[in-house]
Motif scaffolding. Structure first.
Motif, PDB file in Angstrom:
ATOM      1  N   ILE A   2       0.826  -1.199   0.000  1.00 45.15           N
ATOM      2  CA  ILE A   2       0.000   0.000   0.000  1.00 45.15           C
ATOM      3  C   ILE A   2       0.867   1.258   0.000  1.00 45.15           C
ATOM      4  N   LYS A   3       0.284   2.341  -0.522  1.00 41.46           N
ATOM      5  CA  LYS A   3       0.964   3.633  -0.560  1.00 41.46           C
ATOM      6  C   LYS A   3       0.358   4.539   0.506  1.00 41.46           C
ATOM      7  N   ASP A  54      -3.475   9.844  -4.810  1.00 39.52           N
ATOM      8  CA  ASP A  54      -2.798   8.669  -5.357  1.00 39.52           C
ATOM      9  C   ASP A  54      -2.476   7.635  -4.280  1.00 39.52           C
ATOM     10  N   ASP A  56      -3.144   5.061  -1.012  1.00 40.87           N
ATOM     11  CA  ASP A  56      -4.189   4.147  -0.549  1.00 40.87           C
ATOM     12  C   ASP A  56      -4.701   4.561   0.828  1.00 40.87           C
ATOM     13  N   LEU A  57      -3.783   5.034   1.661  1.00 37.46           N
ATOM     14  CA  LEU A  57      -4.127   5.456   3.018  1.00 37.46           C
ATOM     15  C   LEU A  57      -3.474   6.802   3.292  1.00 37.46           C
ATOM     16  N   GLU A  78     -11.579   8.924  -3.154  1.00 32.97           N
ATOM     17  CA  GLU A  78     -10.451   8.471  -3.968  1.00 32.97           C
ATOM     18  C   GLU A  78      -9.495   7.536  -3.228  1.00 32.97           C
ATOM     19  N   VAL A  79      -9.508   7.560  -1.902  1.00 34.55           N
ATOM     20  CA  VAL A  79      -8.553   6.761  -1.125  1.00 34.55           C
ATOM     21  C   VAL A  79      -9.310   5.717  -0.311  1.00 34.55           C
ATOM     22  N   ASP A  80      -8.580   4.689   0.119  1.00 31.60           N
ATOM     23  CA  ASP A  80      -9.229   3.611   0.869  1.00 31.60           C
ATOM     24  C   ASP A  80      -9.559   4.024   2.300  1.00 31.60           C
ATOM     25  N   TRP A  81      -8.610   4.737   2.943  1.00 29.32           N
ATOM     26  CA  TRP A  81      -8.849   5.096   4.346  1.00 29.32           C
ATOM     27  C   TRP A  81      -8.075   6.351   4.710  1.00 29.32           C
ATOM     28  N   ASN A 116     -11.085  -3.119   7.384  1.00 27.88           N
ATOM     29  CA  ASN A 116     -10.741  -2.607   6.061  1.00 27.88           C
ATOM     30  C   ASN A 116      -9.362  -3.141   5.681  1.00 27.88           C
ATOM     31  N   THR A 118      -6.931  -2.297   3.610  1.00 21.76           N
ATOM     32  CA  THR A 118      -5.824  -1.340   3.547  1.00 21.76           C
ATOM     33  C   THR A 118      -5.447  -0.852   4.938  1.00 21.76           C
TER      34      THR A 118
END
Length: 216
Positions: A2-3, A54, A56-57, A78-81, A116, A118
């Motif tokens: 993850i980013k 861009d 993920d978290l 746009e982001v997971d968390w 979750n 991520t």
């Protein structure tokens, strides 16, 4: 992998960046806080916003509430968390939580899995402290940090306590947090700064107590 994007508008976030970067691809982004007091004066540059989206978290250490809210509103689809590391007031917290993919911890040392994927991948490495202790008799010979506080204080405490006696080790762990020093009191999470210090100390005290019990 993850980013992660760590976003700040002031002096906080550097330690988290230094701690998290070895484990995850991490971007450190500094935003300018609004000069005025009104929300319509908030401006997030498109270049920085693109970098944040861009990820993920996203972890925010932004102190200005309008900037925090505008950023969360812009990026949450746009982001997971999103982890909001600096907030004040239950009303503001509830407003942030209403986005659904936002966590507002009372202390960054208190992150645990929430289901979750991520978020859980991140929290497997960073959050509520987890350590493993190896002893020879009453002497601590090694301390392995399995989950570190995002600021790196768990690793600091572990290094400080290697070679110590196991007597009162959990209490020593809590006290060592004061020497890091813990920045939780400056994150404006509570009105009572001592309460935040005590929380961080207790999380580490509990982690070392559990590790000692597992080692026996």
């Amino acid at each position: 992998m993850i980013k992660i994007a760590i976003v700040t508008d002031g002096p906080y976030g550097e330690r988290a960046y230094a701690t998290i970067k070895p484990e995850f691809e991490t971007e450190f982004i500094v935003l300018e806080p609004p000069e005025g007091t009104f929300a319509d004066e908030v401006d997030i540059p498109e270049e920085e916003l693109t970098k944040i989206k861009d990820a993920d978290l996203v972890i925010t250490y932004i102190l200005h509430p309008d900037l925090t809210l505008d950023l969360v509103d812009a990026i949450h689809p746009e982001v997971d968390w999103i982890i909001v590391g600096a907030w004040r007031g239950e009303g503001f917290k509830n407003q942030l939580l209403s986005y659904g993919n936002v966590t507002c911890p009372e202390n960054m040392c208190d992150l645990t899995e929430n289901g979750n994927p991520t978020f859980d991948q991140f929290v497997a490495k960073f959050g509520r402290p987890v350590v493993r202790i190896s002893c020879q008799g009453d002497k601590v010979v090694d301390i392995e940090v399995e989950r570190c506080s995002p600021c790196g204080s768990t690793q600091f405490v572990a290094e400080e306590l290697k070679g110590e006696s196991t007597d009162n080790l959990p209490i020593k762990a809590g006290l060592k947090i004061q020497h890091y020093p813990c920045r939780a009191p400056k994150m404006r999470l509570f009105t009572d700064d001592e309460c935040k210090k005590e929380l961080a100390a207790n999380f580490h005290k509990d982690a070392f107590q559990e590790a000692l019990e597992d080692e026996k």
